[in-house]
Design a protein around this motif. Structure first.
Motif, mmCIF file in Angstrom:
data_model
loop_
_atom_site.group_PDB
_atom_site.id
_atom_site.type_symbol
_atom_site.label_atom_id
_atom_site.label_comp_id
_atom_site.label_asym_id
_atom_site.label_seq_id
_atom_site.Cartn_x
_atom_site.Cartn_y
_atom_site.Cartn_z
ATOM 1 N N ALA A 185 -71.772 0.946 103.972
ATOM 2 C CA ALA A 185 -73.224 0.821 104.161
ATOM 3 C C ALA A 185 -73.900 2.172 104.340
ATOM 4 O O ALA A 185 -75.127 2.262 104.266
ATOM 5 C CB ALA A 185 -73.512 -0.069 105.366
ATOM 6 N N LYS A 186 -73.101 3.238 104.556
ATOM 7 C CA LYS A 186 -73.665 4.540 104.902
ATOM 8 C C LYS A 186 -73.583 5.565 103.780
ATOM 9 O O LYS A 186 -74.029 6.695 103.964
ATOM 10 C CB LYS A 186 -72.938 5.097 106.147
ATOM 11 C CG LYS A 186 -73.076 4.236 107.393
ATOM 12 C CD LYS A 186 -72.276 4.812 108.543
ATOM 13 C CE LYS A 186 -72.357 3.956 109.792
ATOM 14 N NZ LYS A 186 -73.697 3.969 110.393
ATOM 15 N N ILE A 187 -72.995 5.223 102.630
ATOM 16 C CA ILE A 187 -72.756 6.269 101.635
ATOM 17 C C ILE A 187 -73.883 6.422 100.618
ATOM 18 O O ILE A 187 -73.923 7.418 99.904
ATOM 19 C CB ILE A 187 -71.422 6.052 100.895
ATOM 20 C CG1 ILE A 187 -71.500 4.864 99.946
ATOM 21 C CG2 ILE A 187 -70.282 5.888 101.884
ATOM 22 C CD1 ILE A 187 -70.277 4.735 99.065
ATOM 23 N N SER A 188 -74.781 5.455 100.514
ATOM 24 C CA SER A 188 -75.900 5.566 99.570
ATOM 25 C C SER A 188 -76.699 6.838 99.862
ATOM 26 O O SER A 188 -76.888 7.198 101.036
ATOM 27 C CB SER A 188 -76.807 4.338 99.711
ATOM 28 O OG SER A 188 -77.878 4.402 98.809
ATOM 29 N N PRO A 189 -77.124 7.576 98.838
ATOM 30 C CA PRO A 189 -77.211 7.221 97.407
ATOM 31 C C PRO A 189 -75.981 7.569 96.573
ATOM 32 O O PRO A 189 -76.071 7.579 95.347
ATOM 33 C CB PRO A 189 -78.423 8.037 96.956
ATOM 34 C CG PRO A 189 -78.329 9.290 97.765
ATOM 35 C CD PRO A 189 -77.839 8.839 99.125
ATOM 36 N N THR A 190 -74.848 7.872 97.221
ATOM 37 C CA THR A 190 -73.630 8.121 96.460
ATOM 38 C C THR A 190 -73.177 6.832 95.782
ATOM 39 O O THR A 190 -73.005 5.810 96.457
ATOM 40 C CB THR A 190 -72.513 8.630 97.389
ATOM 41 O OG1 THR A 190 -72.944 9.836 98.036
ATOM 42 C CG2 THR A 190 -71.240 8.910 96.613
ATOM 43 N N PRO A 191 -72.979 6.815 94.463
ATOM 44 C CA PRO A 191 -72.543 5.595 93.791
ATOM 45 C C PRO A 191 -71.161 5.144 94.250
ATOM 46 O O PRO A 191 -70.269 5.970 94.484
ATOM 47 C CB PRO A 191 -72.518 5.988 92.312
ATOM 48 C CG PRO A 191 -73.407 7.181 92.211
ATOM 49 C CD PRO A 191 -73.246 7.912 93.507
ATOM 50 N N LEU A 192 -70.977 3.839 94.366
ATOM 51 C CA LEU A 192 -69.707 3.249 94.781
ATOM 52 C C LEU A 192 -69.251 2.236 93.732
ATOM 53 O O LEU A 192 -70.015 1.352 93.341
ATOM 54 C CB LEU A 192 -69.849 2.550 96.131
ATOM 55 C CG LEU A 192 -68.657 1.710 96.597
ATOM 56 C CD1 LEU A 192 -67.431 2.587 96.842
ATOM 57 C CD2 LEU A 192 -69.009 0.913 97.858
#
Length: 263
Positions: A185-192
């Motif tokens: 839930a915390k990595i955006s805006p890094t694409p997953l």
């Protein structure tokens, strides 16, 4: 076809653990570096991981490494906690040797570490989590009950050290590290990209859905029919698709950020 040549390297983590690694130069996009993270008891030196690195090197350079406590790396495994520092050292090395785009690709435990690293330390342009757990302490399958035996029992840790060259810390987590689904839930805006098989004997599909549902855009979920668990079950076709996905990720200008030592 012979495997691409991997050039050994030694990395050092911020907490002073020596990490055994190898760089396979790119046969594709010269600006893309893929940081390849193995699963629990794995190693970059195993044939399955080497084959994955070979395929991925057709899309970018590959920096594969052994987590602490595994293979020729120093320290002891904390099974996904302090390993974010190992990932951070690998990502930093990939940047230092000239890759302007860095994508982490983790399998099983390595998937959990890749997601947690992206949340706690940043520094990657995208994350691929293959066969990863969404939460800790899962014992719902026989293979995971066996994994917990290896982690929690003295006899289990002895077997892991002798049979798998994996040295496991005998201490308990304190505090319990951020679980992968919360990290997602915390990595955006890094694409997953979450990749999971419907024949995974370790983690059922609910783990993939929990990771994906908690993540924010941009995100993708691939449910692979007949795919089992992690490196040993990954076909060249699947790895080619992952490599193509990674190669299409634009540079984000990702910058590392400070985080607690063990997250």
């Amino acid at each position: 076809m012979p495997l691409a040549t991997a050039f050994p390297a030694t990395l050092m983590t911020k907490d002073g653990v020596r990490i055994d690694a190898a760089h396979t130069p790119s046969r594709g996009h010269e600006d893309l570096g893929v940081v390849l993270a193995h699963g629990f008891t794995g190693s970059w030196r195993e044939k399955t991981t080497r084959r994955i690195a070979h395929v991925l090197s057709g899309y970018g350079g590959v920096l594969a490494f052994d987590f602490r406590g595994h293979g020729r790396s120093g320290g002891r495994s904390t099974v996904g906690d302090a390993e974010v520092l190992d990932m951070d050292a690998a990502v930093a090395h990939a940047r230092s040797i000239g890759y302007s785009r860095v994508v982490s690709v983790g399998f099983s435990m390595g998937a959990a570490v890749a997601v947690r690293h992206a949340a706690l330390h940043r520094g990657t342009d995208a994350v691929v989590a293959v066969s990863g757990p969404a939460r800790w302490y899962y014992r719902g399958t026989r293979p995971m009950r066996q994994v917990h035996w290896a982690i929690e029992r003295t006899s289990g840790r002895l077997v892991a050290r002798v049979a798998k060259r994996t040295r496991i810390s005998n201490g308990q987590w304190d505090p319990v590290p951020l679980p992968p689904y919360e990290a997602a839930a915390k990595i955006s805006p890094t694409p997953l990209l979450v990749v999971h098989g419907d024949a995974d004997a370790f983690f059922p599909l609910e783990h993939a859905h929990q990771l994906f549902d908690n993540a924010r855009e941009p995100k993708e979920l691939w449910i692979e029919r007949g795919f089992g668990h992690a490196e040993s079950a990954a076909t060249p076709q699947l790895i080619h698709r992952i490599g193509a996905w990674a190669a299409a990720v634009p540079a984000s200008g990702a910058q590392p950020r400070r985080a607690p030592a063990a997250g």
